[in-house]
Design a protein around this motif. Structure first.
Motif, short mmCIF file in Angstrom:
data_model
loop_
_atom_site.label_atom_id
_atom_site.label_comp_id
_atom_site.label_asym_id
_atom_site.label_seq_id
_atom_site.Cartn_x
_atom_site.Cartn_y
_atom_site.Cartn_z
N ILE A 263 -62.62 -2.80 -5.21
CA ILE A 263 -62.55 -3.53 -6.48
C ILE A 263 -63.63 -4.61 -6.59
CG2 ILE A 263 -60.12 -3.12 -6.99
CD1 ILE A 263 -59.46 -5.77 -5.72
N ARG A 264 -64.44 -4.75 -5.55
CA ARG A 264 -65.55 -5.71 -5.65
C ARG A 264 -66.79 -4.95 -6.09
NH1 ARG A 264 -62.93 -8.30 -1.06
NH2 ARG A 264 -61.92 -10.07 -2.06
N PRO A 265 -67.49 -5.45 -7.13
CA PRO A 265 -68.59 -4.67 -7.71
C PRO A 265 -69.67 -4.26 -6.71
CG PRO A 265 -68.42 -6.89 -8.68
CD PRO A 265 -67.24 -6.70 -7.81
N ARG A 366 -57.64 0.92 -9.01
CA ARG A 366 -58.79 0.11 -8.55
C ARG A 366 -60.01 0.35 -9.43
NH1 ARG A 366 -55.46 0.77 -4.22
NH2 ARG A 366 -55.13 -1.15 -3.04
N ALA A 369 -59.42 -1.82 -12.31
CA ALA A 369 -59.73 -3.23 -12.02
C ALA A 369 -61.25 -3.45 -12.04
CB ALA A 369 -59.16 -3.62 -10.66
N ASP A 372 -62.66 -3.33 -15.60
CA ASP A 372 -61.92 -4.10 -16.62
C ASP A 372 -62.82 -4.99 -17.46
OD1 ASP A 372 -59.41 -5.05 -17.84
OD2 ASP A 372 -59.95 -6.95 -16.89
N ARG A 373 -63.72 -5.71 -16.80
CA ARG A 373 -64.56 -6.67 -17.51
C ARG A 373 -65.44 -5.98 -18.56
NH1 ARG A 373 -66.83 -11.62 -16.16
NH2 ARG A 373 -66.81 -12.74 -18.14
N LEU A 473 -55.33 -6.57 -18.90
CA LEU A 473 -54.96 -5.78 -17.73
C LEU A 473 -53.90 -6.53 -16.92
CD1 LEU A 473 -55.93 -3.19 -16.12
CD2 LEU A 473 -57.18 -4.78 -14.69
N LEU A 474 -52.88 -5.81 -16.49
CA LEU A 474 -51.90 -6.37 -15.57
C LEU A 474 -51.45 -5.19 -14.73
CD1 LEU A 474 -49.83 -8.25 -14.35
CD2 LEU A 474 -48.56 -8.22 -16.46
N ILE A 475 -52.07 -5.03 -13.58
CA ILE A 475 -51.88 -3.78 -12.85
C ILE A 475 -51.63 -4.05 -11.37
CG2 ILE A 475 -54.29 -3.27 -12.25
CD1 ILE A 475 -53.80 -0.44 -13.35
N ASP A 476 -50.61 -3.39 -10.86
CA ASP A 476 -50.24 -3.51 -9.46
C ASP A 476 -51.12 -2.55 -8.65
OD1 ASP A 476 -48.44 -4.31 -7.32
OD2 ASP A 476 -47.74 -2.23 -7.39
N LEU A 477 -51.73 -3.04 -7.58
CA LEU A 477 -52.59 -2.18 -6.78
C LEU A 477 -51.77 -1.57 -5.64
CD1 LEU A 477 -55.81 -4.37 -6.48
CD2 LEU A 477 -55.30 -2.61 -8.16
N GLU B 55 -50.47 -6.76 -4.31
CA GLU B 55 -51.72 -7.17 -4.94
C GLU B 55 -51.67 -6.78 -6.40
OE1 GLU B 55 -54.91 -6.90 -1.34
OE2 GLU B 55 -54.51 -5.08 -2.47
N CYS B 57 -53.75 -7.15 -10.20
CA CYS B 57 -54.94 -7.57 -10.93
C CYS B 57 -54.58 -7.98 -12.34
CB CYS B 57 -55.96 -6.43 -10.98
SG CYS B 57 -57.01 -6.40 -9.55
N GLY B 59 -56.18 -9.31 -16.00
CA GLY B 59 -57.38 -9.46 -16.81
C GLY B 59 -57.69 -10.94 -17.06
#
Lengths: 626, 104
Positions: A263-265, A366, A369, A372-373, A473-477, B55, B57, B59
């Protein structure tokens, strides 16, 4: 349940019954958070003979099967029972009909999972808890005491490792010991107060928690106590946790680190690019070209279509309008069968296979995530990558999948972007081939850049001018896992059959429409009408108009028509940009109308004609200046 | 401050979530109001919130509507869902029966 609650049967006409069962059969519903291994339980309990029904108006399906005197129902994975999205609505309706609930919880994420458990207990449903993945919890330094958890909840708790089939038999045995658990007495008093008006305790809780749909079914006002009840439930769960979990220090394992890298670019984007490339090789090349070449060209056009034609000839005779409509160039029979089975089926299987792998591995959230931006700049959030990816397969399929998005505004943006600017796989195959003719990588880059720019600008514009606000976004990983082949295959199968069943009628209607246009001569008239625009403004030969009009039938027909025109490199670029932006195929137009309404369909249709000729024309004029 | 402004890697206590549905979903996921979480603003991305083995995420737009405060004592053990000190006093109104009246 239906026999016991007069209120529920009294409102049967509003379609709350999910699966009909004979008298005396008890409904056992499997309930759990997403990714807890519920389907393993379902498969183990029911064996091979299962029914899958698609829930109307959703992409959610429910599986059901028999086990002894029980009917086992699988419900979609949810974090709580309410109606925030389609999964929850469907899960809620299945749960409301349950006689017994088997609640599968993930021992690693008890804090999250026990909220749903306690909510089910508060509903007053007899239940058994399957404490799954105890092996994985052990590896993470967590020891959960099933006996203590059983005491706290007041229901049987069976430790299981479903992947190894451990504890499954015990869960089966425990069904006869299913009990109603320990709930808050004050809450239960409140439920009793509603019971005489609503008739069932689970539905009374839904109404107390402000579920508007359940309230409407019973003609009562939803009560806004959700926050209060949720907080109290959370407090109760948090009080239980330290009494049942022994938590030890443990270092971050490799999987967790890998999960973070995705999830890190800096690390995630290269992985995403490689994944997309593999997907392209697998679907764009293997499925779309090699497999479809066989199913569509060899099987359908080689054997099936001639067979259908001669059958139609025998019945209708040839060279009359009716024959043309049934089995002609765009016959309802011939075109629909070839398109749906020869072309779409392999592609849809390919895409759902891939999507299931991404989903089950835990990579999909992921990707959401990671992107998302970017998505928020076009009025969407990371979840929209799912329909966007599917759009490269089939716009029709992707349009149906926009149901998973947060609200109608997001669905409109996603639908329009796909209809305008995303080439579907059928078209993509021809586009790639033409780009190779036009001058290889440089042309491909130019095409890609232009389409990306149009996509971005269009998204920004839609996001600005469509009223309302988009959801965040509101997402459980979930933890990363190696997907289980059997799960991937069954999911792919259910989704594919569900899709084919839902859309075949639209493809048939599309073929009929096109066939009628052809028989009445409207198709030729449209080509003549478009010809001056194509010649003067796009600077393409007259015949290219035919290609564009054919794009309405099937987008790849249009693109394929350009092959034979012997165009120069720049002319190919202009025509490919124009044809990609040009109207979506007739089946997806019909599905857009069904999903988004008639006026939105007209907007995308007219809009794409205007956009295609504007951008294509500007490009042609610009190239002409060089 | 908001979750979006929180310093990456520092534990924060969630005070208020300014969206009804997100508030409910966060309570379900175990990161509701009152919880102490580890927050990290991902580069060119959403805010990653960690709590125990979960975990989530969020926005950026949503993160900007979530009020948090610094929580120096990184108390992330289970069962202490952040219900202590001032947050506990603030939360007393959530208890059952504390609301006068209620439904008939």
């Amino acid at each position: 349940m239906s026999g016991q609650s007069p209120a529920a049967t009294g409102h049967c006409c509003q379609g709350t019954t999910v699966v009909e069962v004979p008298e005396g059969t008890r409904k056992v519903v499997l309930v759990g958070n997403p990714n807890v291994g519920k389907s393993l339980f379902f498969n183990a309990f029911t064996g091979l003979y299962v029914d899958v029904s698609n829930y109307p108006g959703t992409t959610v399906s429910i599986s059901s099967g028999r086990m002894d005197d029980y009917l086992i129902l699988d419900s979609p994975g949810v974090y709580g029972v309410s109606s925030f999205n389609d999964e929850e609505t469907v899960a809620r309706d299945v749960i409301l009909e349950a006689d017994i609930v088997v609640n599968v919880v993930d021992a690693v994420h008890l804090e999250r999972d026990l909220f749903l458990t306690q909510q089910l207990i508060d509903m007053g449903l007899p239940m058994v808890v399957a404490l799954n993945m105890v092996d994985e919890a052990g590896k993470r330094g967590l020891r959960v005491d099933p006996a203590a958890l059983s005491r706290e909840l007041g229901v049987p708790v069976i430790p299981t490792v479903a992947t190894q089939r451990e504890g499954l038999e015990e869960v089966k045995q425990a069904l006869s010991e299913a009990r109603i658990g320990v709930s808050d007495p004050i809450l239960q008093d409140r439920l009793l107060g509603l019971l005489d008006r609503v008739g069932s305790k689970p539905e009374a809780l839904m109404i107390l928690e402000g579920d508007p749909y359940v309230a409407e079914r019973h003609g009562v006002e939803p009560q806004g106590m959700r926050d209060e009840l949720y907080m109290a439930r959370r407090q109760r769960v948090n009080a239980i946790l330290p009494r049942v979990i022994d938590r030890r220090e443990h270092t971050l394992d490799l999987r967790t680190r890998l999960g973070h890298a995705l999830i890190r670019p800096l690390t995630g984007l290269p992985v995403l690019v490689v994944t997309l490339f593999l997907m392209y090789e697998l679907i764009g090349v293997l499925v779309a070209q090699i497999i479809v070449g066989f199913t569509e060209g060899t099987v359908m056009q080689g054997y099936v279509e001639p067979l259908l034609r001669s059958a139609a000839q025998a019945v209708l005779g040839d060279s009359n309008a009716l024959y043309e409509l049934v089995a002609g160039e765009f016959g309802v029979l011939t075109l629909t069968v070839t398109y749906v089975i020869g072309l779409l089926l392999p592609l849809v299987i390919g895409f759902y296979l891939m999507l299931s792998v991404l989903e089950d591995s835990g990579y999909l959230p992921r990707i959401a995530a990671l992107t998302d931006r970017m998505m928020t700049s076009i009025g969407l959030n990371g979840r929209a990558v799912i329909p966007m990816i599917l759009g490269f397969g089939c716009i029709t399929m992707a349009t149906i999948t926009t149901r998973i998005l947060g609200n109608e505004r997001e669905r409109k943006i996603a639908t329009a972007l796909m209809a305008f600017a995303i080439p579907c796989s059928a078209q993509l195959g021809v586009i790639v081939a033409l780009l190779a003719v036009a001058g290889g990588p440089r042309m491909a880059l130019a095409y890609g850049l232009i389409m990306f720019m149009v996509f971005g600008l269009l998204g920004v514009a839609l996001s600005r001018y469509l009223p309302g606000t988009s959801t965040s976004l509101l997402i459980d990983l979930p933890p990363l896992r190696v997907p289980r082949p059997i799960n991937v295959l069954t999911k792919t199968w259910y989704k594919t059959t569900g899709f084919i069943r839902e859309v075949t009628v639209y493809f048939a209607a599309g073929a009929l429409l096109i066939g009628t246009l052809q028989v009445t001569g409207a198709l030729v008239a449209a080509q003549d009408l478009a010809a001056p625009l194509v010649e003067g403004w796009l600077r393409l030969p007259r015949e290219a108009a035919t290609a564009f009009i054919m794009g309405f039938v099937r987008r790849d027909f249009g693109a394929a028509g350009l092959y034979d025109l012997g165009l120069s490199g720049p002319a190919i670029l202009v025509s490919l940009v124009t044809i990609t932006l040009f109207v979506p195929c007739v089946a997806s137009v019909l599905v857009i109308m069904k999903e988004r309404g008639r006026s939105f369909m007209i907007f995308t249709w007219v809009g794409s004609v205007v956009l295609a000729f504007t951008v294509g024309g500007l490009l042609a004029q610009f190239i002409g200046l060089l | 401050m908001t979750l979006l402004e929180a310093k990456s890697g520092r534990p924060v206590r969630i005070l208020e979530i300014g969206d009804a549905q997100a508030r409910a979903q966060c309570i379900r996921l175990g990161i509701g109001e009152g919880t102490v979480v580890d927050a990290e603003r991902l580069r060119v991305g959403p805010v990653l919130v960690r709590h125990h083995d979960s975990e989530v995420c969020l926005g950026r737009e949503l993160a900007g509507r979530i009020l948090v405060e610094e929580a120096p004592e990184a108390n992330l053990r289970p069962g202490r869902g952040g219900m202590h000190g001032r947050a506990q006093r603030d939360r007393r109104r959530w208890r059952f029966g504390s609301k006068r009246g209620g439904p008939r």
